[in-house]
Design an enzyme around this catalytic site. Structure first.
Site, PDB file in Angstrom:
ATOM      1  N   HIS A  68       0.643  -1.236   0.140  1.00 18.96           N
ATOM      2  CA  HIS A  68      -0.032  -0.248   0.220  1.00 18.96           C
ATOM      3  C   HIS A  68       0.973   1.174   0.072  1.00 18.96           C
ATOM      4  O   HIS A  68       1.849   1.304   0.616  1.00 18.96           O
ATOM      5  CB  HIS A  68      -1.058  -0.099   1.230  1.00 18.96           C
ATOM      6  CG  HIS A  68      -2.016  -0.890   1.243  1.00 18.96           C
ATOM      7  ND1 HIS A  68      -3.034  -0.832   2.045  1.00 18.96           N
ATOM      8  CD2 HIS A  68      -2.362  -1.808   0.162  1.00 18.96           C
ATOM      9  CE1 HIS A  68      -4.014  -1.800   1.545  1.00 18.96           C
ATOM     10  NE2 HIS A  68      -3.574  -2.462   0.772  1.00 18.96           N
ATOM     11  N   TYR A 197      -9.571   5.128   7.584  1.00 17.80           N
ATOM     12  CA  TYR A 197      -9.825   5.482   9.048  1.00 17.80           C
ATOM     13  C   TYR A 197     -10.746   6.283   9.116  1.00 17.80           C
ATOM     14  O   TYR A 197     -10.455   7.538   8.667  1.00 17.80           O
ATOM     15  CB  TYR A 197      -8.418   5.971   9.496  1.00 17.80           C
ATOM     16  CG  TYR A 197      -7.517   5.122   9.872  1.00 17.80           C
ATOM     17  CD1 TYR A 197      -6.577   4.750   8.685  1.00 17.80           C
ATOM     18  CD2 TYR A 197      -7.121   4.505  10.805  1.00 17.80           C
ATOM     19  CE1 TYR A 197      -5.303   3.700   8.826  1.00 17.80           C
ATOM     20  CE2 TYR A 197      -5.717   3.491  10.963  1.00 17.80           C
ATOM     21  CZ  TYR A 197      -5.087   3.250  10.057  1.00 17.80           C
ATOM     22  OH  TYR A 197      -4.216   2.368  10.242  1.00 17.80           O
ATOM     23  N   PRO A 288      -4.246  -0.078  18.723  1.00 15.34           N
ATOM     24  CA  PRO A 288      -3.972  -0.455  17.534  1.00 15.34           C
ATOM     25  C   PRO A 288      -3.966   0.694  16.556  1.00 15.34           C
ATOM     26  O   PRO A 288      -3.713   0.303  15.075  1.00 15.34           O
ATOM     27  CB  PRO A 288      -5.013  -1.553  17.272  1.00 15.34           C
ATOM     28  CG  PRO A 288      -6.314  -1.070  18.204  1.00 15.34           C
ATOM     29  CD  PRO A 288      -5.274  -0.378  19.440  1.00 15.34           C
ATOM     30  N   LYS A 292       1.102  -0.012  15.144  1.00 17.30           N
ATOM     31  CA  LYS A 292       2.493  -0.264  15.706  1.00 17.30           C
ATOM     32  C   LYS A 292       3.062  -1.363  16.251  1.00 17.30           C
ATOM     33  O   LYS A 292       4.242  -1.701  16.442  1.00 17.30           O
ATOM     34  CB  LYS A 292       2.800   1.121  16.498  1.00 17.30           C
ATOM     35  CG  LYS A 292       3.029   2.359  15.572  1.00 17.30           C
ATOM     36  CD  LYS A 292       3.947   2.292  14.574  1.00 17.30           C
ATOM     37  CE  LYS A 292       3.900   3.347  13.283  1.00 17.30           C
ATOM     38  NZ  LYS A 292       4.058   3.017  12.411  1.00 17.30           N
ATOM     39  N   TYR A 380       3.775   6.810  10.115  1.00 21.01           N
ATOM     40  CA  TYR A 380       2.978   5.452   9.745  1.00 21.01           C
ATOM     41  C   TYR A 380       3.955   4.424   8.959  1.00 21.01           C
ATOM     42  O   TYR A 380       3.581   3.329   9.141  1.00 21.01           O
ATOM     43  CB  TYR A 380       1.823   5.949   8.825  1.00 21.01           C
ATOM     44  CG  TYR A 380       0.947   4.752   8.707  1.00 21.01           C
ATOM     45  CD1 TYR A 380      -0.147   4.979   9.590  1.00 21.01           C
ATOM     46  CD2 TYR A 380       0.894   3.861   7.681  1.00 21.01           C
ATOM     47  CE1 TYR A 380      -1.325   3.817   9.319  1.00 21.01           C
ATOM     48  CE2 TYR A 380      -0.077   3.041   7.641  1.00 21.01           C
ATOM     49  CZ  TYR A 380      -1.151   2.905   8.327  1.00 21.01           C
ATOM     50  OH  TYR A 380      -2.204   2.155   8.325  1.00 21.01           O
TER      51      TYR A 380
HETATM   52  C1  PHB Z   1      -5.372  -4.494  10.487  1.00 20.43           C
HETATM   53  O1  PHB Z   1      -5.426  -4.725   9.440  1.00 20.43           O
HETATM   54  O2  PHB Z   1      -5.587  -5.527  11.335  1.00 20.43           O
HETATM   55  C2  PHB Z   1      -5.217  -3.184  10.942  1.00 20.43           C
HETATM   56  C3  PHB Z   1      -4.594  -2.181  10.013  1.00 20.43           C
HETATM   57  C4  PHB Z   1      -4.190  -1.047  10.597  1.00 20.43           C
HETATM   58  C5  PHB Z   1      -4.504  -0.575  11.784  1.00 20.43           C
HETATM   59  C6  PHB Z   1      -4.847  -1.700  12.641  1.00 20.43           C
HETATM   60  C7  PHB Z   1      -5.041  -2.904  12.445  1.00 20.43           C
HETATM   61  O3  PHB Z   1      -3.942   0.660  12.285  1.00 20.43           O
END
Ligand code: PHB
Ligand code: APR
Length: 388
Positions: A68, A197, A288, A292, A380
């Site tokens: 990505h 997000y 989460p 990280k 990130y």
């Molecule tokens: C996930 O794909 O489980 C995942 C991706 C991004 C995040 C948290 C979890 O910020």
């Protein structure tokens, strides 16, 4: 070396030491089946992928992982793309589930024929401040001991390594959040190529994925939320409400996993005591929201592995002595970033209007200012702070 825990931290450390010809025993209190199927996060920084590649355990990751180069932030009924790669000097992230990493590492360990004992529960650590520490463990109804040069506590947040450090030398830092994540795995192609997000009046939601045919989605819920309160129809209804936009809709599919996970920030300092070294969730936890946790665990063992190899090859303890402080620089950067992402994106249960305006202003700033977006992108994809 005695390694407690066969999560990503313990298994990656074992592999790293194997490549340097250092003997290790890994003790894991759960079964192989259990550790290979526990659902966790799945977003890897480039540094994580690079290390697994160097260690020769990334063949499937490169075949199946999804690269990505951006993500989207959604708020106020609009979606804004943050071009991570463009803003971070060419770095990207890779979607590949933590459970798959664990499977690849366990398979590699077994292929090498090296000791990885499942259903072996470490219950006491002795002589940590001496030359030959001892791990006591139970297995197949018997009690056993493992004497080693170094003990690596890779046994997660609920393990025994961290509590084995005397209270007088430990300082802990923590934050509990007034929300949790309800996560699902859906057998449906992800409705977007990249992560979304979403901040909304109904709470936070995240669209992620596991493969081109499997979605991973999350909803902000109360910390005491019972999964029984969430039949599949209610989950989809809420995901549609939080993620939907005019002209764009989520594709539904059968839900094959669901669970609620708490959110917390936690750091225990120092990450070492005598001949015990903590790595991964054993020493620190992040919420989460910035993905990280796994990446920090892998970075810890990269540093710890290098330090052990140096000591083994040259007798110098300098990197071992510097391990805790070096690790904590990155840990605290990730703690701040994860806290920042979390508090920017989640709805506060008590809805203070001033806080809400601050969140929206911050989101608009990240979406409109290149400097602000670059800060998000740099963290990130994985920021490596100077170690001193
Ligand atoms: C996930 O794909 O489980 C995942 C991706 C991004 C995040 C948290 C979890 O910020
Ligand atoms: N004896 C042996 N093994 C133990 C003991 C014990 N007393 N206590 C815990 N363990 C094992 C657990 O069963 C688990 O398999 O230690 C392992 C720790 O693994 P993880 O919890 O996966 O932790 P870590 O390897 O640090 O990986 C961190 O996991 O929680 C996620 O978000 C986090 O992605 C991050 C990653």
């Amino acid at each position: 070396m005695g390694i407690i825990g066969a999560g990503p931290a313990g298994l990656t450390l074992a592999r790293l030491l194997e490549t340097a010809g250092i003997e290790t025993v890994v003790l894991e209190n759960r079964s192989r089946e259990y550790v290979e199927h526990r659902q966790r996060a799945g977003l890897l920084e480039q540094g994580t992928v690079d290390l697994l590649t160097e260690l020769g355990v990334a063949e499937r990751l490169h075949r199946e992982g999804l690269v990505h180069t951006g993500l989207s932030l959604q708020f106020d009924g609009e979606r804004h793309r943050i071009p991570l790669t463009e803003l971070s000097g060419g770095k990207h992230v890779t979607i590949y589930a933590q459970t798959e990493i664990v499977k690849d590492l366990v398979a590699a360990r077994q292929e090498s024929g090296l000791p990885l004992l499942f259903e072996a529960e470490a219950y006491a650590l002795e002589g940590l401040d001496g030359e030959r520490p001892l791990i006591r463990y139970r297995r197949e109804g018997g009690e056993h001991e493992l004497e080693c040069d170094i003990v690596a506590g890779c046994d997660g947040f609920h393990g025994i390594a961290r509590p084995s450090i005397p209270d007088q030398v430990v300082r802990t830092f923590s934050r509990e959040y007034p929300y949790a994540w309800l996560g699902i795995i859906a057998q449906a192609p992800p409705s977007n190529d990249e992560l979304i997000y979403a901040h909304s009046a109904r709470g936070f939601a995240l669209l992620s994925m596991r493969s081109p045919s499997v979605g991973r989605l999350y909803l902000q819920v109360r910390p005491d939320e019972r999964i029984e309160e969430w039949p599949d129809e209610r989950i989809w209804e809420e995901l549609h409400a939080r993620l939907g936009l005019p002209g764009w809709s989520l594709v539904e599919g059968p839900i094959t996993e669901k669970g609620v996970a708490p959110m917390r920030s936690f750091v225990s300092e120092p990450l070492s005591f005598g001949r015990l070294y903590l790595a991964g969730d054993a020493g620190h936890i992040v919420p989460p929201t910035g993905a990280k946790g796994l990446n920090l665990a892998i970075n810890d063992v990269r540093l710890l592995g290098e330090a052990i190899v140096r000591w083994h090859e040259s007798g110098s303890r300098d990197l071992l002595d510097a391990y805790s402080a070096a690790c904590l620089r990155r840990v605290w950067r990730a703690e701040h970033f994860s806290w920042w992402m979390t508090t920017m994106l989640h709805k506060l249960p008590d809805g203070d209007p001033f806080d809400e305006q601050l969140q929206l202003s911050q989101l608009r700033y990240v979406a409109s200012s290149e400097a602000a977006a670059r800060t998000l992108a740099e963290n990130y994809v994985g920021y490596e702070p100077p170690t001193r």
